[in-house]
Design a protein around this motif. Sequence first.
Motif, short mmCIF file in Angstrom:
data_model
loop_
_atom_site.label_atom_id
_atom_site.label_comp_id
_atom_site.label_asym_id
_atom_site.label_seq_id
_atom_site.Cartn_x
_atom_site.Cartn_y
_atom_site.Cartn_z
N LEU A 103 -6.30 0.02 -27.05
CA LEU A 103 -5.08 -0.47 -27.68
C LEU A 103 -5.14 -0.35 -29.20
O LEU A 103 -4.15 0.09 -29.85
CB LEU A 103 -4.85 -1.93 -27.28
CG LEU A 103 -4.27 -2.19 -25.89
CD1 LEU A 103 -4.29 -3.67 -25.58
CD2 LEU A 103 -2.85 -1.65 -25.80
N ILE A 104 -6.27 -0.72 -29.77
CA ILE A 104 -6.39 -0.62 -31.24
C ILE A 104 -6.32 0.82 -31.69
O ILE A 104 -5.64 1.16 -32.67
CB ILE A 104 -7.73 -1.27 -31.68
CG1 ILE A 104 -7.68 -2.78 -31.40
CG2 ILE A 104 -7.98 -1.01 -33.16
CD1 ILE A 104 -9.00 -3.48 -31.67
N GLY A 105 -6.98 1.72 -30.96
CA GLY A 105 -6.93 3.14 -31.33
C GLY A 105 -5.54 3.72 -31.18
O GLY A 105 -5.08 4.51 -32.03
N ALA A 106 -4.83 3.35 -30.08
CA ALA A 106 -3.49 3.88 -29.87
C ALA A 106 -2.52 3.38 -30.93
O ALA A 106 -1.67 4.13 -31.42
CB ALA A 106 -3.00 3.47 -28.48
N LEU A 107 -2.64 2.12 -31.34
CA LEU A 107 -1.77 1.60 -32.40
C LEU A 107 -2.12 2.21 -33.75
O LEU A 107 -1.22 2.47 -34.58
CB LEU A 107 -1.91 0.06 -32.45
CG LEU A 107 -1.33 -0.71 -31.26
CD1 LEU A 107 -1.68 -2.19 -31.36
CD2 LEU A 107 0.19 -0.52 -31.19
N ASN A 108 -3.42 2.43 -33.98
CA ASN A 108 -3.83 2.99 -35.27
C ASN A 108 -3.31 4.42 -35.45
O ASN A 108 -2.89 4.80 -36.55
CB ASN A 108 -5.35 2.94 -35.37
CG ASN A 108 -5.84 3.39 -36.73
OD1 ASN A 108 -5.32 2.97 -37.76
ND2 ASN A 108 -6.85 4.26 -36.74
N TYR A 109 -3.37 5.19 -34.37
CA TYR A 109 -2.94 6.59 -34.45
C TYR A 109 -1.53 6.81 -33.94
O TYR A 109 -1.08 7.96 -33.85
CB TYR A 109 -3.92 7.48 -33.67
CG TYR A 109 -5.29 7.57 -34.30
CD1 TYR A 109 -5.50 8.41 -35.41
CD2 TYR A 109 -6.34 6.80 -33.84
CE1 TYR A 109 -6.76 8.47 -35.99
CE2 TYR A 109 -7.59 6.86 -34.41
CZ TYR A 109 -7.79 7.71 -35.50
OH TYR A 109 -9.04 7.79 -36.08
N ASN A 110 -0.85 5.73 -33.59
CA ASN A 110 0.55 5.82 -33.13
C ASN A 110 0.67 6.78 -31.95
O ASN A 110 1.55 7.65 -31.91
CB ASN A 110 1.47 6.24 -34.28
CG ASN A 110 2.93 5.92 -33.97
OD1 ASN A 110 3.24 5.08 -33.13
ND2 ASN A 110 3.83 6.62 -34.65
N ASN A 111 -0.25 6.61 -31.00
CA ASN A 111 -0.31 7.50 -29.83
C ASN A 111 0.34 6.77 -28.65
O ASN A 111 -0.26 5.89 -28.05
CB ASN A 111 -1.77 7.86 -29.52
CG ASN A 111 -1.88 8.95 -28.48
OD1 ASN A 111 -1.07 9.06 -27.57
ND2 ASN A 111 -2.92 9.78 -28.61
N ASN A 112 1.57 7.15 -28.36
CA ASN A 112 2.32 6.44 -27.32
C ASN A 112 1.73 6.63 -25.92
O ASN A 112 1.66 5.67 -25.14
CB ASN A 112 3.78 6.88 -27.33
CG ASN A 112 4.49 6.37 -28.56
OD1 ASN A 112 4.12 5.33 -29.12
ND2 ASN A 112 5.52 7.09 -29.00
#
Length: 322
Positions: free
Chosen positions: A53-62
């Motif tokens: 979750l943190i990585g997806a939010l950081n890189y804006n990866n939907n």
Amino acid sequence: MSPSLRERLARRFALLARPRRPEPLPALLDRRRVYVLPTRFGLFFGALVLTMLIGALNYNNNPALLLALLLAAAGLASLIAAHLQLSGLRIDAIAAEPVAAGAPMLVHVALSSGDLRTRRGLQLACLQSATVVPAMGAEPVVAAITLATAQRGWLDLDRIRLSTTQPLGLARAWAWIWPESPLLVYPTPESNGPPLPEGGGQSQRTRLHAAGEDVHHLRAYRAGDPRRAIAWKPSARRDLLLVREYEQPLSIEVVLSWHDLAGLDHEQRIRRLARWVDLAERGDRRYRLLLPAHPPLGPDQGPAHRHLCLRALALMPHVQPH
């Protein structure tokens, strides 16, 4: 953390869980008695999903964010599913055949469910013993767990834990059973004791028996009498079919008296009498047990009489050593 320390902490925390005192059976496991916590694998899974979750939010990866949310939802659903594996179960009865002190006791636990849901992966545990419960549906099942026995008398059951990690192994759901019905433990028979005492009983008697040893008299033939018992010569003389009625001796009754063992201490008397009860049963002897402050038992023989005698010996008062 050492296993012994972990076990002591678990037992202390268990005292805060329901039930807090022994309870009669049957007992229903409702939602207030079922506890759920993540397993080690569940904690690792949660940390992994949090990192995603943190990585997806950081890189804006939907897509990664969607995958992390789906995994988190599956983890939360597994908590609910594990809870439902136990909720609604009923413990109907707990029973065990008495054993001699020191021998393992096989305790049978009967469980049932009021719905049609299939419940798998259930486990019963008590102290150092554990067993897997067969898969359950609408039909009741019986699971067996082995308990150690140390001394004669009533064995008060400790808490029994019913748990599961189904369906995904991410969470462990458990509930406690604390039955108030104690189990009986027989005294340990003396290992190398003397043989059965002779005498003291009633004189030898006889009874009529078709397979006896000595001929007692002749009687008229009845349907079902064996052909070998027919007395052919007397039957021919009297023109009537006659049968030999035999006599079978009964053995002298054995008297097992507490007062005859005055030279032994309290517990050794009990162990010797327990040994003599078993010897009398193996020898097909009728025996009478005489105990202080207890009505005479017998004379008789058989499993029921053996149980009454060993039960009386098991429940003799304990004497504290000086």
